[in-house]
Structures are given as structure tokens and as C-alpha cells.
Write a protein that holds these residues in place. Structure first.
Motif, short mmCIF file in Angstrom:
data_model
loop_
_atom_site.label_atom_id
_atom_site.label_comp_id
_atom_site.label_asym_id
_atom_site.label_seq_id
_atom_site.Cartn_x
_atom_site.Cartn_y
_atom_site.Cartn_z
N LEU A 137 1.09 -1.48 0.16
CA LEU A 137 0.26 0.07 0.04
C LEU A 137 0.91 1.06 0.45
O LEU A 137 1.90 0.88 -0.06
N SER A 138 0.33 2.15 -0.15
CA SER A 138 1.09 3.87 -0.16
C SER A 138 1.24 3.73 1.24
O SER A 138 2.01 5.33 1.56
N GLY A 139 0.41 3.69 1.94
CA GLY A 139 1.04 3.87 3.87
C GLY A 139 0.14 2.63 4.46
O GLY A 139 -0.40 1.98 3.71
N GLY A 140 1.21 3.20 5.57
CA GLY A 140 0.31 1.92 7.00
C GLY A 140 -1.22 2.36 7.65
O GLY A 140 -1.40 1.42 7.78
N GLU A 141 -1.76 3.73 7.17
CA GLU A 141 -2.90 4.03 7.46
C GLU A 141 -4.28 3.18 7.23
O GLU A 141 -4.59 2.30 8.70
N LEU A 142 -4.48 2.32 6.15
CA LEU A 142 -5.17 1.77 5.48
C LEU A 142 -4.84 0.37 6.37
O LEU A 142 -5.98 -0.45 7.18
N ALA A 143 -3.99 -0.29 6.67
CA ALA A 143 -3.34 -1.49 7.10
C ALA A 143 -3.40 -1.17 8.90
O ALA A 143 -4.36 -2.47 9.20
N ALA A 144 -3.31 -0.52 9.58
CA ALA A 144 -3.85 -0.07 10.86
C ALA A 144 -5.25 0.22 11.03
O ALA A 144 -6.18 -0.55 11.90
N ALA A 145 -5.55 1.26 10.35
CA ALA A 145 -7.24 1.05 10.63
C ALA A 145 -8.21 -0.26 9.97
O ALA A 145 -8.69 -0.66 11.19
N VAL A 146 -7.65 -1.27 9.48
CA VAL A 146 -8.17 -2.83 9.11
C VAL A 146 -7.89 -3.51 10.28
O VAL A 146 -8.80 -4.18 11.13
N ILE A 147 -6.42 -3.50 11.04
CA ILE A 147 -6.17 -4.58 12.60
C ILE A 147 -6.94 -3.39 13.27
O ILE A 147 -7.74 -4.46 14.83
N THR A 148 -7.44 -2.51 13.47
CA THR A 148 -7.63 -1.73 14.47
C THR A 148 -9.32 -2.17 14.74
O THR A 148 -10.10 -2.17 15.88
N ASP A 149 -10.45 -2.19 13.75
CA ASP A 149 -11.47 -2.99 12.92
C ASP A 149 -11.78 -4.39 13.74
O ASP A 149 -12.40 -4.41 14.77
N ALA A 150 -10.55 -5.01 13.49
CA ALA A 150 -10.63 -6.72 13.80
C ALA A 150 -10.96 -6.40 14.83
O ALA A 150 -11.46 -7.36 15.26
#
Length: 238
Positions: A137-150
Motif C-alpha cells: 500500500l502507499s502507507g500503513g494507515e489503511l492496514a492500521a484501520a483494518v487491524i483496529t476494526d478487527a
């Protein structure tokens, strides 16, 4: 639970945390998510957080000092159970990992950017490195959002029906079975009769067997992890 996220572009995380289940968790006082702008911890007029890589090559590297200042400032406020760096070369995120993280109290997530962070940050501060898949990804923000939601959705009290999370896909290395709602007949397509029977044991048996079939067909890798054999369908029904 308290989750802090360090980001170069915090605006990317405004949407995911202001709606739906994550917003409900915050309103109930069950979980709190705070995003911190890494540039607030940079020095100089331009507030640089990246620099050229030693040894040359394309791409910039996130600098040590701003990240270290941010992490250490946050550590003055609370003790973290995990300091997570989201990176393509981390351990692949899955449901068991989400289950484990949901039992933590304080989590800090560092979002990567550019070519990543200076390796010494990983050696000094990071306790766990996570990837959400084999892509970049262009940055880790979307990954952080996925982890946080899960993770947050698993905390008791977040979902209206707390048993819902226990029947999600991947909880037992199986995919969830098909689901239906009204009307019982639509354009000649009917809901399986057993689901209308009201017979709980038979419904549970149907759901388990449907879950097994779906997993075998769509995710043979998960089926292999489940430890179940075809002859065990009846005895392992849930």
C-alpha cells in the motif's frame, strides 16, 4: 482499550473511526482510538520526517528522531502491551491474532511510509510486526484501520450481539455458512427448508456442514488447518 496510531497522513484515518462499530465503541467508552501526526514531533521549518537511504537507491526512509520522540512521549502517558509496526514483511494478520490483541489494554501502531522506517526503530521499540497481505500500500494507515476494526469489534459490549463475533469466518479455520433473510422465496429461489424448521439442532448441523463445504471449496488451505476430516462432520457440528 486504548489504541494510539502514529501517522504521516492522519487525515486518512478520520473516516474509518468516525462511523459504525468503531464510533459506537468510542461512544460507549469501551475503546478509544487516537491518531498522532508524526510531523508534530519533527524539527526544522519543513518538519521533515524522511531522508535519503544510506547506500543509495530509490525511495526515502522514515527518520529515527521524530518516531522516537513520538513513541517516547506516548510512553510517558501509558504503558503499551504491544507496539506494532505495519509492514509488508511482517507476520500476516489473521483472526487468531485479532483475538489475542483484543485482550490487550493499550496498543500503539506505527504506520510505515516511503521505503519504511530506519531499522533501528524496529530493533528498539517494536514488539510486533504485522502485514495485512502480500501486497504493498502507499502507507500503513489503511492496514492500521483494518487491524483496529478487527480487534475492537471483538471486545465484549461493542457488538449488539456478542455471540456474533464468535461465529465469524476464520474463528475455527472455517468460513461462515451461507445466510438468508426474508422473503423466504425470491424469484424462484428458496431458503433451505431446514432454516425455516425452528429445529435448533438440525439448523446447527446444517450450518456446520455448509461451513465445511464452503471452506473445502473456496479455501482448502484453511480446511487443512482446521484438523477436521470428512467423517467428523456429524460429531463436530456446532
Amino acid at each position: 482499550m486504548h489504541i494510539d496510531i502514529i501517522s504521516v497522513v492522519p487525515g486518512l484515518l478520520e473516516g474509518p473511526f468516525s462511523h459504525s462499530i468503531l464510533k459506537r465503541a468510542e461512544d460507549k467508552g469501551i475503546a478509544r482510538v487516537r491518531v498522532h501526526n508524526l510531523r508534530d514531533y519533527a524539527t526544522g521549518k519543513q518538519k521533515h520526517v524522511d531522508d535519503y537511504a544510506f547506500g543509495g537507491g530509490a525511495g526515502m526512509v522514515m527518520m529515527i528522531e521524530p518516531i522516537a520522540r513520538c513513541i517516547e512521549a506516548l510512553q510517558q502517558e501509558r504503558t503499551y502491551d504491544e507496539i506494532i509496526y505495519v509492514t509488508p514483511d511482517g507476520k500476516t494478520f489473521d483472526q487468531p491474532m485479532a483475538n489475542t490483541l483484543s485482550m490487550k489494554q493499550n496498543i500503539l501502531i506505527l504506520c510505515g511510509h516511503y521505503k519504511g522506517v530506519d531499522e533501528r526503530i524496529r530493533q528498539r521499540y517494536i514488539t510486533q510486526e504485522i502485514s495485512i497481505g502480500d501486497y504493498v500500500l502507499s502507507g500503513g494507515e489503511l492496514a492500521a484501520a483494518v487491524i483496529t476494526d478487527a480487534v475492537i469489534r471483538l471486545i465484549p459490549g461493542v457488538l449488539n450481539d456478542e455471540t456474533s463475533a464468535l461465529t465469524d469466518s476464520f474463528q475455527d479455520h472455517l468460513l461462515a455458512p451461507p445466510v438468508y433473510t426474508r422473503p423466504a422465496e425470491w424469484q424462484g429461489m428458496e431458503v433451505p427448508e431446514v432454516l425455516l424448521s425452528g429445529h435448533e439442532a438440525k439448523i446447527n448441523e446444517w450450518r456446520f456442514e455448509a461451513s465445511v463445504r464452503r471452506t473445502q471449496e473456496r479455501r482448502p488451505d484453511l480446511w487443512a488447518k482446521s484438523g477436521l476430516e470428512k467423517g467428523e462432520l456429524k460429531s463436530n457440528k456446532k
